[in-house]
Design a protein around this motif. Sequence first.
Motif, PDB file in Angstrom:
ATOM      1  N   UNK A  42     -54.021 -47.922  12.718  1.00 30.18           N
ATOM      2  CA  UNK A  42     -52.727 -47.238  12.702  1.00 30.18           C
ATOM      3  C   UNK A  42     -52.973 -45.770  12.372  1.00 30.18           C
ATOM      4  N   UNK A  43     -52.388 -44.892  13.181  1.00 31.28           N
ATOM      5  CA  UNK A  43     -52.494 -43.454  12.928  1.00 31.28           C
ATOM      6  C   UNK A  43     -51.198 -43.024  12.237  1.00 31.28           C
ATOM      7  N   UNK A  45     -49.095 -39.985  10.688  1.00 35.68           N
ATOM      8  CA  UNK A  45     -49.037 -38.520  10.630  1.00 35.68           C
ATOM      9  C   UNK A  45     -47.708 -38.088  10.016  1.00 35.68           C
ATOM     10  N   UNK A  46     -47.730 -36.904   9.423  1.00 35.68           N
ATOM     11  CA  UNK A  46     -46.490 -36.295   8.934  1.00 35.68           C
ATOM     12  C   UNK A  46     -46.592 -34.794   9.199  1.00 35.68           C
ATOM     13  N   UNK A  47     -45.515 -34.234   9.744  1.00 38.67           N
ATOM     14  CA  UNK A  47     -45.458 -32.779   9.896  1.00 38.67           C
ATOM     15  C   UNK A  47     -44.452 -32.273   8.882  1.00 38.67           C
ATOM     16  N   UNK A 130     -41.226 -34.749   8.941  1.00 40.21           N
ATOM     17  CA  UNK A 130     -40.995 -35.854   9.879  1.00 40.21           C
ATOM     18  C   UNK A 130     -42.258 -36.712   9.932  1.00 40.21           C
ATOM     19  N   UNK A 131     -42.069 -38.017   9.730  1.00 41.77           N
ATOM     20  CA  UNK A 131     -43.209 -38.943   9.788  1.00 41.77           C
ATOM     21  C   UNK A 131     -43.304 -39.555  11.180  1.00 41.77           C
ATOM     22  N   UNK A 132     -44.498 -39.584  11.720  1.00 42.28           N
ATOM     23  CA  UNK A 132     -44.736 -40.170  13.046  1.00 42.28           C
ATOM     24  C   UNK A 132     -45.987 -41.045  12.948  1.00 42.28           C
ATOM     25  N   UNK A 133     -45.852 -42.302  13.323  1.00 44.53           N
ATOM     26  CA  UNK A 133     -47.003 -43.221  13.281  1.00 44.53           C
ATOM     27  C   UNK A 133     -47.292 -43.750  14.675  1.00 44.53           C
ATOM     28  N   UNK A 134     -48.549 -43.995  14.924  1.00 41.51           N
ATOM     29  CA  UNK A 134     -48.942 -44.426  16.262  1.00 41.51           C
ATOM     30  C   UNK A 134     -49.887 -45.618  16.240  1.00 41.51           C
ATOM     31  N   UNK A 135     -49.837 -46.345  17.351  1.00 45.53           N
ATOM     32  CA  UNK A 135     -50.940 -47.252  17.689  1.00 45.53           C
ATOM     33  C   UNK A 135     -51.353 -46.926  19.109  1.00 45.53           C
TER      34      UNK A 135
ATOM     35  N   UNK B  83     -48.188 -45.821  21.292  1.00 50.37           N
ATOM     36  CA  UNK B  83     -46.880 -46.379  20.962  1.00 50.37           C
ATOM     37  C   UNK B  83     -46.496 -45.778  19.612  1.00 50.37           C
ATOM     38  N   UNK B  84     -45.277 -45.226  19.521  1.00 52.05           N
ATOM     39  CA  UNK B  84     -44.825 -44.672  18.241  1.00 52.05           C
ATOM     40  C   UNK B  84     -44.245 -45.829  17.431  1.00 52.05           C
ATOM     41  N   UNK B  89     -38.415 -42.415  12.739  1.00 55.70           N
ATOM     42  CA  UNK B  89     -37.948 -41.574  13.842  1.00 55.70           C
ATOM     43  C   UNK B  89     -37.647 -42.480  15.037  1.00 55.70           C
TER      44      UNK B  89
END
Lengths: 140, 140
Positions: A42-43, A45-47, A130-135, B83-84, B89
């Motif tokens: 899981x990636x 991220x937060x900006x 803003x939090x953004x998570x990726x797979x 995939x987010x 968000x």
Amino acid sequence: MLKVTQHLFVFSLLFLGFVQCTSNTAQNNTSATTENTLDTRIIHTVIFSLKHEAGSPEERQFLDDARTILTAIPGVEEFEVRKQVSQKNEYQFGFSMKFADQQAYDKYNQHPEHIAFVEKRWKKEVTDFLEIDYEQMNLQ
Amino acid sequence: MLKVTQHLFVFSLLFLGFVQCTSNTAQNNTSATTENTLDTRIIHTVIFSLKHEAGSPEERQFLDDARTILTAIPGVEEFEVRKQVSQKNEYQFGFSMKFADQQAYDKYNQHPEHIAFVEKRWKKEVTDFLEIDYEQMNLQ
């Protein structure tokens, strides 16, 4: 006879060294191959933007402390502090990190050092985020 | 005398193999170290949502085509379709790619295939998006 025994001894040492060395090389090559396949981590991220003046010691201190505190929490992999450089949004910085799975991510969120960082620093010094998570997706 | 010569021959072969093998291992270790140093490339990311139904063939087609078209443009490195997964968000997907420098990034933006993709697909199928670009910070 002594000479032959000596030869055999040196021969054996070199042979063992060669086998061990070949084994290491094979392991390194396996790692390299693994890196090219899909990364299932899981990636997270937060900006964000800080209340501090751009280029100030307080700004630098926040980024330094965040890195020191968050990278010490178990499960955090490939932590990166980033400058946000697109003019298409207003955020100044980004953090990126990876977790092996949801369990590792949950443990990080619940970790006392993470909770303390959010309460004592994040909520006081961050003005917007803003939090953004990726797979990664496997489209093969 | 013949036996000693045979021993010396095998000894020499193993010694050369060992030296070559050690040299390879040293090179692999150097690569690993290089990977840990600061990556100066620009990280270009975009998070977005599609007008298509979740899991539909149209959704998949868009992601497949985007990957095929955009990865063929010179300068695009480490393209990832993501995939987010954060519930904090509303965005559904993400693309991430890296460029060696601003010049490579500008060339990508101005490339006819990129412009055509934006006009013919992005503007028609994407309902919402946010672009975020990064450069890694060196806090050492």
